[in-house]
Scaffold this motif. Structure first.
Motif, PDB file in Angstrom:
ATOM      1  N   GLY A   8       0.745  -1.259  -0.315  1.00 33.09           N
ATOM      2  CA  GLY A   8       0.240  -0.034   0.122  1.00 33.09           C
ATOM      3  C   GLY A   8       0.835   1.092   0.000  1.00 33.09           C
ATOM      4  O   GLY A   8       1.787   1.326   0.171  1.00 33.09           O
ATOM      5  N   GLN A   9       0.488   2.242   0.275  1.00 28.30           N
ATOM      6  CA  GLN A   9       0.496   3.392   0.008  1.00 28.30           C
ATOM      7  C   GLN A   9       0.647   4.467   1.131  1.00 28.30           C
ATOM      8  O   GLN A   9      -0.748   4.866   1.699  1.00 28.30           O
ATOM      9  N   ILE A  10       1.051   5.308   1.593  1.00 29.27           N
ATOM     10  CA  ILE A  10       0.300   6.246   2.976  1.00 29.27           C
ATOM     11  C   ILE A  10       1.150   7.607   2.110  1.00 29.27           C
ATOM     12  O   ILE A  10       2.968   7.723   1.477  1.00 29.27           O
ATOM     13  N   ALA A  11       0.495   8.798   2.210  1.00 31.04           N
ATOM     14  CA  ALA A  11       1.234  10.029   1.589  1.00 31.04           C
ATOM     15  C   ALA A  11       0.459  10.800   2.454  1.00 31.04           C
ATOM     16  O   ALA A  11      -0.519  10.831   2.996  1.00 31.04           O
ATOM     17  N   GLY A  12       1.597  11.886   2.373  1.00 34.62           N
ATOM     18  CA  GLY A  12       1.258  13.138   3.305  1.00 34.62           C
ATOM     19  C   GLY A  12       0.690  13.738   4.569  1.00 34.62           C
ATOM     20  O   GLY A  12       0.402  14.483   4.946  1.00 34.62           O
ATOM     21  N   PHE A  13       1.928  12.970   5.238  1.00 30.26           N
ATOM     22  CA  PHE A  13       1.327  12.511   6.949  1.00 30.26           C
ATOM     23  C   PHE A  13       3.266  13.088   7.142  1.00 30.26           C
ATOM     24  O   PHE A  13       3.655  13.168   7.866  1.00 30.26           O
ATOM     25  N   GLY A  14       4.501  13.821   6.118  1.00 36.53           N
ATOM     26  CA  GLY A  14       5.282  13.810   6.772  1.00 36.53           C
ATOM     27  C   GLY A  14       6.249  13.056   6.500  1.00 36.53           C
ATOM     28  O   GLY A  14       5.205  11.169   6.789  1.00 36.53           O
ATOM     29  N   GLU A  15       7.677  13.178   8.162  1.00 33.73           N
ATOM     30  CA  GLU A  15       7.983  12.261   8.575  1.00 33.73           C
ATOM     31  C   GLU A  15       7.280  10.522   9.165  1.00 33.73           C
ATOM     32  O   GLU A  15       7.724   9.888   9.204  1.00 33.73           O
ATOM     33  N   VAL A  16       5.915  11.573  10.058  1.00 32.49           N
ATOM     34  CA  VAL A  16       4.855  10.225  10.477  1.00 32.49           C
ATOM     35  C   VAL A  16       5.051   8.993   9.424  1.00 32.49           C
ATOM     36  O   VAL A  16       4.534   8.051   9.770  1.00 32.49           O
ATOM     37  N   GLY A  17       4.437   9.064   8.440  1.00 33.76           N
ATOM     38  CA  GLY A  17       4.523   8.774   7.239  1.00 33.76           C
ATOM     39  C   GLY A  17       5.649   7.241   7.675  1.00 33.76           C
ATOM     40  O   GLY A  17       4.853   5.857   7.443  1.00 33.76           O
ATOM     41  N   TYR A  18       6.761   7.220   8.303  1.00 33.18           N
ATOM     42  CA  TYR A  18       7.464   6.224   7.825  1.00 33.18           C
ATOM     43  C   TYR A  18       7.230   5.426   9.180  1.00 33.18           C
ATOM     44  O   TYR A  18       7.309   3.778   8.835  1.00 33.18           O
ATOM     45  N   ILE A  19       7.051   6.281  10.193  1.00 28.52           N
ATOM     46  CA  ILE A  19       6.603   5.467  11.472  1.00 28.52           C
ATOM     47  C   ILE A  19       4.844   4.476  10.930  1.00 28.52           C
ATOM     48  O   ILE A  19       4.674   3.204  11.978  1.00 28.52           O
ATOM     49  N   LEU A  20       3.734   5.337  10.457  1.00 27.83           N
ATOM     50  CA  LEU A  20       2.711   4.815   9.718  1.00 27.83           C
ATOM     51  C   LEU A  20       3.228   3.592   9.002  1.00 27.83           C
ATOM     52  O   LEU A  20       2.498   1.756   9.143  1.00 27.83           O
ATOM     53  N   ALA A  21       3.952   3.524   8.308  1.00 31.04           N
ATOM     54  CA  ALA A  21       4.648   2.200   6.830  1.00 31.04           C
ATOM     55  C   ALA A  21       4.525   1.444   8.392  1.00 31.04           C
ATOM     56  O   ALA A  21       4.909  -0.636   8.122  1.00 31.04           O
ATOM     57  N   ILE A  22       5.818   1.401   9.089  1.00 33.12           N
ATOM     58  CA  ILE A  22       6.579   0.740  10.291  1.00 33.12           C
ATOM     59  C   ILE A  22       4.864  -0.281  10.308  1.00 33.12           C
ATOM     60  O   ILE A  22       4.790  -1.113  11.097  1.00 33.12           O
ATOM     61  N   ASN A  23       3.969   0.675  11.218  1.00 32.83           N
ATOM     62  CA  ASN A  23       3.145   0.018  12.232  1.00 32.83           C
ATOM     63  C   ASN A  23       2.816  -1.593  11.025  1.00 32.83           C
ATOM     64  O   ASN A  23       2.326  -1.771  11.777  1.00 32.83           O
ATOM     65  N   ALA A  24       1.903  -0.595   9.452  1.00 36.74           N
ATOM     66  CA  ALA A  24       1.526  -1.381   9.354  1.00 36.74           C
ATOM     67  C   ALA A  24       1.885  -3.073   8.265  1.00 36.74           C
ATOM     68  O   ALA A  24       1.615  -3.562   8.993  1.00 36.74           O
ATOM     69  N   LEU A  25       3.589  -2.560   8.415  1.00 39.06           N
ATOM     70  CA  LEU A  25       4.389  -4.045   8.594  1.00 39.06           C
ATOM     71  C   LEU A  25       4.218  -4.755   9.521  1.00 39.06           C
ATOM     72  O   LEU A  25       3.885  -5.530   9.550  1.00 39.06           O
ATOM     73  N   GLU A  26       4.319  -4.323  11.315  1.00 42.45           N
ATOM     74  CA  GLU A  26       4.270  -4.728  11.643  1.00 42.45           C
ATOM     75  C   GLU A  26       2.970  -5.639  12.031  1.00 42.45           C
ATOM     76  O   GLU A  26       2.934  -7.232  12.492  1.00 42.45           O
ATOM     77  N   SER A  27       1.666  -4.608  11.176  1.00 42.68           N
ATOM     78  CA  SER A  27       0.371  -5.856  11.184  1.00 42.68           C
ATOM     79  C   SER A  27       0.179  -7.368   9.746  1.00 42.68           C
ATOM     80  O   SER A  27      -0.972  -7.453  10.226  1.00 42.68           O
ATOM     81  N   MET A  28       1.604  -7.195   9.221  1.00 45.30           N
ATOM     82  CA  MET A  28       1.294  -8.241   8.403  1.00 45.30           C
ATOM     83  C   MET A  28       1.474  -9.511   8.774  1.00 45.30           C
ATOM     84  O   MET A  28       2.098  -9.979   9.892  1.00 45.30           O
TER      85      MET A  28
END
Ligand code: DQA
Length: 142
Positions: free
Chosen positions: A122-142
């Protein structure tokens, strides 16, 4: 998890380039933030950056050979036209999340197209550097 973060062209210029869009924090500080937040969550996070398409492909292949469990990638402008990066992501079969600091969907038309996102979870856009952490959260959930 062992997570590789890959940043593409011009992201090393954060804090200098188009501050109204990308913010004032410099690249080094953004990297520190991502690594710290990742470590707080118990992950091993390594960050690579290149302005060169082939080097980004080499990082993705390294992630496979060195058994990374997740990739977070901001391919910069390569997002919009690099089929080679698309193929590299598909080729390694590692869960990969695409991140953009800015909301690419409310900018120029050419930024609305991502040829790399279809190879990602998936793609995360528009949240500045927080987006990288949201992406890490997403990886944790997989
Ligand atoms: C970017 C968006 C791209 O369109 C642009 O070329 C970048 C940065 C972002 O993080 O918002 O270099 O990937």
């Amino acid at each position: 998890m062992k997570i590789m973060v890959i940043n593409g062209p011009n992201l090393n210029m954060l804090g200098i380039r188009e501050k109204n869009i990308y913010g004032t924090k410099d690249y080094k500080d953004v990297c520190k933030y991502i690594v710290n937040e990742g470590e707080k969550r118990g992950h091993q996070v390594e960050i690579f950056q290149s302005n060169i398409e082939g080097e980004i492909i080499n990082f993705i292949q390294k992630a496979y050979f060195e058994k990374y469990e997740g990739i977070v990638i901001n391919p910069g402008a390569f997002t919009h036209y690099s089929y080679a990066i698309h193929d590299a992501i598909k080729g390694v079969d590692i869960p990969t999340i695409e991140v953009h600091l800015s909301n690419v969907h409310k900018r120029e038309e050419f930024r609305k197209i991502s040829v790399t996102a279809p190879a990602c979870v998936g793609q995360i856009a528009g949240f500045g550097e927080v987006g990288y952490i949201l992406a890490i959260n997403a990886l944790e959930s997989m």
